[in-house]
Design a protein around this motif. Structure first.
Motif, PDB file in Angstrom:
ATOM      1  N   GLU A 167       0.856  -1.188   0.000  1.00 19.49           N
ATOM      2  CA  GLU A 167       0.000   0.000   0.000  1.00 19.49           C
ATOM      3  C   GLU A 167       0.893   1.240   0.000  1.00 19.49           C
ATOM      4  N   GLU A 168       0.497   2.177  -0.854  1.00 19.01           N
ATOM      5  CA  GLU A 168       1.296   3.385  -1.043  1.00 19.01           C
ATOM      6  C   GLU A 168       1.239   4.325   0.174  1.00 19.01           C
ATOM      7  N   THR A 169       0.062   4.418   0.798  1.00 19.96           N
ATOM      8  CA  THR A 169      -0.121   5.352   1.914  1.00 19.96           C
ATOM      9  C   THR A 169       0.237   4.660   3.240  1.00 19.96           C
ATOM     10  N   PRO A 170       0.260   5.398   4.344  1.00 16.93           N
ATOM     11  CA  PRO A 170       0.669   4.776   5.614  1.00 16.93           C
ATOM     12  C   PRO A 170      -0.300   3.725   6.149  1.00 16.93           C
ATOM     13  N   ARG A 179      10.361   0.419   0.357  1.00 20.72           N
ATOM     14  CA  ARG A 179       9.647   0.847   1.563  1.00 20.72           C
ATOM     15  C   ARG A 179      10.104   2.263   1.857  1.00 20.72           C
ATOM     16  N   LYS A 180       9.194   3.192   1.710  1.00 21.83           N
ATOM     17  CA  LYS A 180       9.552   4.594   1.946  1.00 21.83           C
ATOM     18  C   LYS A 180       9.812   4.768   3.435  1.00 21.83           C
ATOM     19  N   PRO A 181      10.751   5.632   3.799  1.00 21.19           N
ATOM     20  CA  PRO A 181      11.033   5.796   5.226  1.00 21.19           C
ATOM     21  C   PRO A 181       9.881   6.521   5.916  1.00 21.19           C
ATOM     22  N   GLN A 195      16.193   7.145   9.185  1.00 17.44           N
ATOM     23  CA  GLN A 195      15.719   6.005   8.400  1.00 17.44           C
ATOM     24  C   GLN A 195      15.875   6.269   6.901  1.00 17.44           C
ATOM     25  N   ALA A 196      16.296   5.244   6.185  1.00 17.34           N
ATOM     26  CA  ALA A 196      16.504   5.386   4.743  1.00 17.34           C
ATOM     27  C   ALA A 196      15.524   4.471   4.018  1.00 17.34           C
ATOM     28  N   PRO A 197      15.275   4.745   2.736  1.00 15.11           N
ATOM     29  CA  PRO A 197      14.403   3.836   1.992  1.00 15.11           C
ATOM     30  C   PRO A 197      14.997   2.428   2.001  1.00 15.11           C
ATOM     31  N   GLU A 198      14.099   1.462   2.070  1.00 17.60           N
ATOM     32  CA  GLU A 198      14.575   0.081   2.147  1.00 17.60           C
ATOM     33  C   GLU A 198      14.034  -0.641   0.917  1.00 17.60           C
ATOM     34  N   LYS A 199      14.892  -1.420   0.282  1.00 15.54           N
ATOM     35  CA  LYS A 199      14.415  -2.158  -0.887  1.00 15.54           C
ATOM     36  C   LYS A 199      14.320  -3.626  -0.547  1.00 15.54           C
ATOM     37  N   ILE A 200      13.210  -4.229  -0.901  1.00 14.11           N
ATOM     38  CA  ILE A 200      13.111  -5.658  -0.683  1.00 14.11           C
ATOM     39  C   ILE A 200      12.707  -6.333  -1.986  1.00 14.11           C
ATOM     40  N   THR A 202       2.981  -1.356   4.081  1.00 11.48           N
ATOM     41  CA  THR A 202       2.374  -0.048   3.872  1.00 11.48           C
ATOM     42  C   THR A 202       3.474   0.986   3.624  1.00 11.48           C
ATOM     43  N   TYR A 203       3.085   2.117   3.099  1.00 16.50           N
ATOM     44  CA  TYR A 203       4.007   3.197   2.757  1.00 16.50           C
ATOM     45  C   TYR A 203       5.101   2.661   1.839  1.00 16.50           C
TER      46      TYR A 203
END
Lengths: 499, 440
Positions: free
Chosen positions: B34-37, B97-99, B178-183, B77-78
Motif C-alpha cells: 500500500e502506497e499510503t501509511p 519501503r519509503k522511510p 531512516q533510509a528507503p529500504e528495498k526488498i 504499507t508506505y
C-alpha cells in the motif's frame, strides 16, 4: 399563435434530403445522437430565461429528429442570441447556435417560409410583449450584414423587414401608461438592465426615473456596441417608446456628483433604487508605456466612435485581448481607417472568450490573429507608440476559469511594430459612488442576491454587468425583469421574496 | 518452496483487502503493498454504504485488522512497487519501503507524538477539510497503528529544528535517519487493486467548485457526515459552519461528457448520492434534499428499491436535469442553481444552502507508471484493461497478473469485493497449474 403562421414545410422526401444535407454540412448535427437531453443548454440559456415558452434549445434539438418540418417554422429558431453559452455548458460540446444558423439560412434560401416577413413580425410581437427593446434584440440576434456587397439573401430579407419595422415603429404612437401606484423608484443607469427594469415597473403602474450620466441614454448599447452591429437609430426609436410609456430619463445626471446616492432616498423621496451602472471602465494592462500617445483603451475608442466623434486611426493597429470587445474594437478600427489590424491574444484560439461568429467575421474582414503572445512593454519614440515588445507564451495547466493558463517562455521576446495599440482585456465597474451600506465583492462588483438582486442595503437592488461583470445584453435584460419583480414585492409586500 | 506460493497484492483498499484475505485463508503467502501509511483506501473514507446504510468503517475495520493479524499476510504499507520481472508462476518484484522515520517494530501507536507535534497540515484523508500533524496516523482506525512523519511538512526536515516527537516517544521509535529500504519478493501471481480518484470538478467551472465555499464534492460530504470526521459528524457548510436546510446533489459532473470530462458513466454516483441524501435527512429530517440527475441508474440488487425508499420514506426530491449554472449569493454564501426541469420543461432557479457535486471516477495517475512496470495494458482512459471483458473480466493481457476493483473501471463496493474474490480465485489457479506442471 404559431400554428396560424403562413408557411410551407417541406414534403417528406425533401425533408429527409434536407436533414441529410444538414447532417453532412454540420458536424454538430452528427453529434446530436449523443445528446442525453440533460438540459444544461436550456438551463444556462439567457434567452430561455426570459422567453421560456418560446425558446428552449433542448426541446428544439430534440425536435430536429422527431418533427423536422415543424422546426423550420418554429419561432424559437429566430430567437437564439448566438451567445454560445450552451456550447460551453454542453457536456458533449454540441454547438446549437451553429445548427440554428444553418437552419435559418436554409429556411430562407430554400423558401420553406412562404411569408418570412410575417414570421419576423410575429417574433417581434413576442418580443414586444416581454422586453422593452425588441428591435435592438432582433438586430443583435439576426446580425444582418451592414455591407451591401457581402449580404446574403438572408441578410437582405432580414434587413428589409427590420428597416420597415423601424420606420413603422417611429410612426407608431404609444400612449402613456396610467400611474396606479405612488412609490417612486430610481434606476441608476440607462443600459438594457436599467431600461428593462424601468419599463417593467411602469407597466406595473409605478413611477420610475432613470438617471443617466452620459448625454444620451442606452448605456453600453449606445457607447459600447459599434454602429455596424447596432444602428443607433434603432436604439433611439426604442428609447423614445420607453419614454412615451411614462419612464422619465434624466440624462447628464451622474449619481455621486451634484446628486448623491443618499439624496435619492432622503431628499428626492425614492422608495427603491435599482443600480444598473454596468461595467464601463477598461481594465489596464499595467505595463510600461501604457500612458503613451497612441495607446487607447477599447471602451474609450468605442465610445468616441459611437458618439460620432470619429477618431482617425492610421497605419498598423494592434488589439490586445481575445474577448468580444477586442473583436468589436478591431472591426471598428478597420472602419476608422486602419490599414492593418492585428489581434494579440495570450492563449490559443480555443481559449478565446470571444463569440466564434465574431471571430469568423473578423477573419473574413482581414483582421490578423496572433496567438500565444503577451505584451511586455509598449515601446515609444517621443512619447508616441512605435511598437510592443511581446513574450511568446505556452499553455500550462487549467486555471480557476477552466482555461489553460498561459506561461511565458524564457528569452522569447520580440517586437511588433505598431502605430496604435488598443487595450481590450476586459471591463470593470466603477462603484465608488455607492455608500458603504451597499457592499461590494472582492472583484469590485456589487454583492447582490442572484435571485432577488437585493443588496445589503434595504430597498436597494442591483443587476446587470455591475453585479455579474461584463455579460450579454440578454442577461442584462433578464436582470432588469428580475429587479422589477423584486422591487414590486419590496414596495408592496415589504420584502423581496425569492421566486 | 514457500516463496513459490506467494502472491503480491498492490493496493490496500477494500478490493485488495478482500483478495488478500481470500488468498491467505487458502494458505497462501500474501504481500499486500500500500502506497499510503494505512490500508483501508476509499471505503475507509466513506460514512455509510448503500443500499443497506451500514457504517462503512465498521464493516471494513475488522477486515483491515484481520489483514494485519493474519499469519499469512505481510503488510507493506508506505511502500511502492519499483520493478517487476519474470512471468506467471515466478515474478520477481522489487519493492521500496519509503522511510516513515518511525520504527514499525517499536511504535505502539500511543499518539503522544501526534498530540505534541507543532506542525499542522491539511489532512488528505479528510479531503483537506480537517487537519493533521506532520507526524500522524491518517485515520483513527489506521492499520498498522503506526505513526508516520511527513517529511515535506516536518519542522525538523524543513527547518532543522524541533524533534519533539523523538524526545517524547517512550518506545524510542522515532528515527530521523531512516533510509528507503528495498526488498525483493518472488511471487507467483500479482493482483492489482489500485482504486480510483475523483475528477477535480473545478474543471466544470460553471459549478464554482473552488470558488464557492459551499460547493463540495461527494467524498468531502462523506467526511462531513462521518462521526470521526472534521466536524464530528455534523453536516455543516464550510462557509459558516451552519447546518444546511437544503442541499442539492448534482450528478454526472464530468461523467457522460464527450466534450469535457470523461465519456463513461461513473456507475456508483446515482446510488451514493441517494445514500448521502438519506444521510442528510437522517441528520436533519426537516431539511430539503434535491438530486439533479440525468438517468437514475440503479442496476444492482435492491438498488431501485433503495431509491424508491429515498423518495417515499425520506422525501428526497429527484429532478431530471443537469444544471446550467450555479451562482453564489455573495452575502449569505447560499447558492442559486439555474436549471431546466426537463420533465416539466420548466426553466427555474433554486436557492440552496449547499451543493454537493458527484464528480466522475477517474483512474489513478500512478496507473501509467505501474502499467509500464507490469506490462499490463491500460484502456483509453487509463484504467487497467481486462483481457476479455465478458468472460475474463479480472484477467489482464499478462498471464498471472489480475485486476480487481475500481482500477479497471468505476464500480461500487459489492462489485469490487466480488471481483476481488474472483481475482483471488484466478490467482490460485495460476499456482495450482504451476505446481501441477512442476509435478509432471
Amino acid at each position: 399563435m404559431s400554428n396560424k403562421m403562413p408557411c410551407s414545410p417541406p414534403e417528406n422526401p425533401q425533408e429527409i434530403k434536407v436533414l441529410r444535407q444538414l447532417t453532412k454540412r454540420s458536424l454538430d448535427a452528427k453529434k446530436l445522437v449523443y445528446c442525453d437531453e440533460c438540459g444544461a443548454c436550456t438551463g444556462s440559456c439567457p434567452v430561455a430565461g426570459i422567453l421560456p415558452t418560446h425558446f428552449n434549445p433542448r426541446v428544439f434539438l430534440n425536435k430536429l429528429s422527431l418533427e423536422f418540418a415543424n422546426v423550420l417554422t418554429d419561432a424559437g429558431l429566430w430567437l437564439c442570441m448566438m451567445c454560445y453559452r450552451c456550447h460551453k455548458r454542453c457536456p458533449h460540446g454540441l454547438k446549437p447556435p451553429e445548427i440554428f444558423l444553418l437552419l435559418r439560412n436554409m429556411v430562407i434560401e430554400r423558401g420553406y417560409l412562404a411569408d418570412a416577413p410575417a414570421k419576423l413580425e410575429e417574433i417581434l410581437e413576442i418580443l414586444r410583449e416581454r422586453i422593452p427593446l425588441p428591435l435592438v434584440y432582433i438586430w443583435l440576434c439576426l446580425r444582418p450584414c451592414e455591407e451591401i456587397s457581402k449580404r446574403s439573401k438572408f441578410d437582405s430579407l432580414v434587413l428589409d423587414v427590420l428597416q420597415r419595422t423601424l420606420a413603422n415603429s417611429k410612426k407608431r404612437e404609444v400612449a402613456p401608461l396610467p400611474k396606479t401606484q405612488k412609490e417612486k423608484t430610481a434606476v441608476i443607469g440607462s443600459g438594457p438592465a436599467g431600461l428593462t427594469a424601468a419599463w417593467e415597473l411602469v407597466k406595473r403602474g409605478f413611477p420610475v426615473t432613470v438617471f443617466e450620466a452620459l448625454a444620451e441614454p442606452g448605456g453600453m448599447l449606445r457607447v459600447g456596441i459599434p454602429e455596424h452591429r447596432l444602428p443607433k437609430e434603432v436604439l433611439d426609436a426604442e428609447v423614445a417608446h420607453i419614454k412615451e410609456l411614462g419612464v422619465e430619463i434624466r440624462t447628464n445626471t451622474p449619481i455621486g456628483k451634484a446628486l448623491s446616492f443618499n439624496d435619492l432616498l432622503e431628499e428626492e423621496g425614492y422608495k427603491a433604487v435599482f443600480i444598473a451602472t454596468g461595467a464601463h471602465k477598461s481594465r489596464r494592462l499595467r505595463i510600461e508605456g501604457e500612458n503613451m500617445k497612441g495607446v487607447v483603451h477599447a471602451l474609450s475608442l468605442l465610445r468616441r466612435a459611437n458618439l460620432q466623434k470619429q477618431p482617425r486611426l492610421g497605419g498598423k493597429v494592434g488589439v490586445v485581448g481575445g474577448g468580444d470587445s477586442a473583436m468589436d474594437v478591431a472591426q471598428t478600427a478597420l472602419r476608422l481607417g486602419a490599414q492593418e489590424v492585428n489581434i494579440l491574444y495570450r492563449r490559443s484560439r480555443e481559449e478565446m472568450p470571444a463569440n466564434p461568429l465574431e471571430v469568423k467575421e473578423a477573419e473574413g474582414n482581414g483582421i490578423k490573429f496572433h496567438f500565444l503572445l503577451a505584451p511586455k512593454k509598449i515601446l515609444g519614440k517621443d512619447k508616441q507608440v512605435v511598437g510592443v515588445e511581446c513574450t511568446q507564451m505556452k499553455l500550462g495547466q487549467p486555471d480557476e476559469s477552466g482555461r489553460r493558463r498561459p506561461i511565458p517562455i524564457d528569452d522569447s521576446s520580440f517586437i511588433i511594430e505598431l502605430d496604435t495599440a488598443i487595450v481590450a482585456i476586459g471591463e470593470s465597474s466603477d462603484i465608488s459612488f455607492l455608500p458603504k451600506e451597499v457592499k461590494a465583492t472582492e472583484w469590485n462588483t456589487i454583492a447582490a442576491d442572484p435571485l432577488t438582486l437585493e443588496t445589503s442595503m434595504p430597498g436597494v437592488f442591483a443587476g446587470g454587468d455591475v453585479v455579474s461583470g461584463p455579460a450579454s445584453v440578454v442577461e442584462a435584460i433578464a436582470a432588469g425583469k428580475r429587479a422589477a419583480v423584486s422591487i414590486q414585492r419590496y414596495l408592496k409586500g415589504g420584502e423581496a421574496q425569492s421566486s | 518452496m514457500k516463496e513459490k506460493t506467494s502472491i503480491l497484492v498492490i493496493g490496500g483498499g477494500v478490493a485488495g483487502i478482500q483478495a488478500s484475505l481470500d488468498l491467505a485463508d487458502r494458505g497462501l503467502r500474501v504481500y499486500l503493498v500500500e502506497e499510503t501509511p494505512s490500508i483501508g483506501g476509499r471505503m475507509a473514507q466513506l460514512d455509510k454504504t448503500f443500499p443497506t446504510l451500514d457504517c462503512s468503517i465498521c464493516i471494513l475495520a475488522p477486515k483491515m485488522i484481520e489483514c494485519y493479524r493474519h499469519p499469512n499476510i505481510t503488510l507493506l504499507t508506505y511502500s511502492e512497487v519499483e520493478n517487476v520481472s519474470g512471468s506467471a508462476g515466478s515474478f520477481t518484484v522489487r519493492i521500496v519501503r519509503k522511510p516513515r522515520f518511525v520504527d514499525e517494530a517499536k511504535c505502539t501507536g500511543c499518539g503522544t507524538c501526534t498530540q505534541k507535534c507543532p506542525a499542522i497540515v491539511p489532512n488528505e484523508f479528510e479531503m483537506l477539510l480537517g487537519d493533521r500533524k506532520a507526524i500522524y496516523m491518517p485515520l483513527p482506525q489506521a492499520v498498522p497503528r503506526i505513526t508516520t512523519i511527513d517529511k515535506d511538512n516536518c519542522l525538523y526536515f524543513t527547518r532543522g529544528v524541533c524533534k519533539i516527537c523523538q524526545k517524547l516517544c517512550q518506545a524510542e521509535a522515532v528515527d530521523f535517519d531512516q533510509a528507503p529500504e528495498k526488498i525483493t519478493l518472488n511471487v507467483a501471481a500479482i493482483i492489482v487493486s489500485t482504486g480510483f480518484n475523483l475528477l477535480d470538478p473545478s474543471a466544470i467551472q460553471e459549478y464554482g467548485y473552488g470558488r464557492y465555499k459551499n460547493v463540495v464534492t461527494s467524498l468531502e460530504l462523506e467526511r462531513l457526515a462521518n462521526a470521526s470526521g472534521p466536524t464530528g459528524g455534523h453536516v455543516t457548510r464550510p462557509s459558516d459552519g451552519n447546518i444546511p436546510d437544503n442541499v442539492a446533489f448534482i450528478q454526472c459532473v464530468g461523467s457522460r461528457s464527450l466534450g469535457r470530462g470523461v465519456p463513461y458513466c461513473s456507475s456508483a454516483c446515482c446510488m451514493y448520492a441517494t445514500k448521502e441524501a438519506i444521510l442528510i435527512k437522517e441528520h436533519k429530517p426537516k431539511s430539503e434534499v434535491f438530486v439533479f440527475h440525468l438517468d437514475l441508474r440503479a442496476s444492482g440488487k435492491g438498488f431501485q428499491d433503495f431509491i424508491n425508499r429515498a423518495k417515499e420514506n425520506w422525501g428526497v426530491q429527484y429532478i431530471r436535469g443537469r444544471p446550467g449554472e450555479i451562482l453564489e449569493d455573495p452575502r449569505t454564501k447560499d447558492l442559486v442553481i439555474q436549471f431546466e426541469h426537463t420533465v416539466g420543461r420548466e426553466v427555474r432557479k433554486l436557492r440552496v444552502n449547499m451543493v454537493v457535486l458527484c464528480p466522475a471516477f477517474i483512474p489513478q495517475e500512478s496507473n501509467k507508471n505501474l502499467s509500464k512496470k507490469l506490462g499490463v495494458k491500460l484502456d483509453e482512459y487509463g484504467f487497467f484493461e481486462a483481457k476479455d471483458p465478458p468472460i475474463a473480466p479480472v484477467d489482464t493481457n499478462v498471464p498471472g497478473i489480475f485486476t480487481c476493483g475500481c482500477c479497471q473501471g468505476p464500480k461500487d463496493i459489492p462489485e469490487s469485493v466480488t471481483q476481488a474474490s474472483g481475482a483471488a480465485a484466478r490467482a490460485i489457479e495460476v499456482i495450482t497449474i504451476t505446481a501441477h506442471r512442476r509435478a509432471q
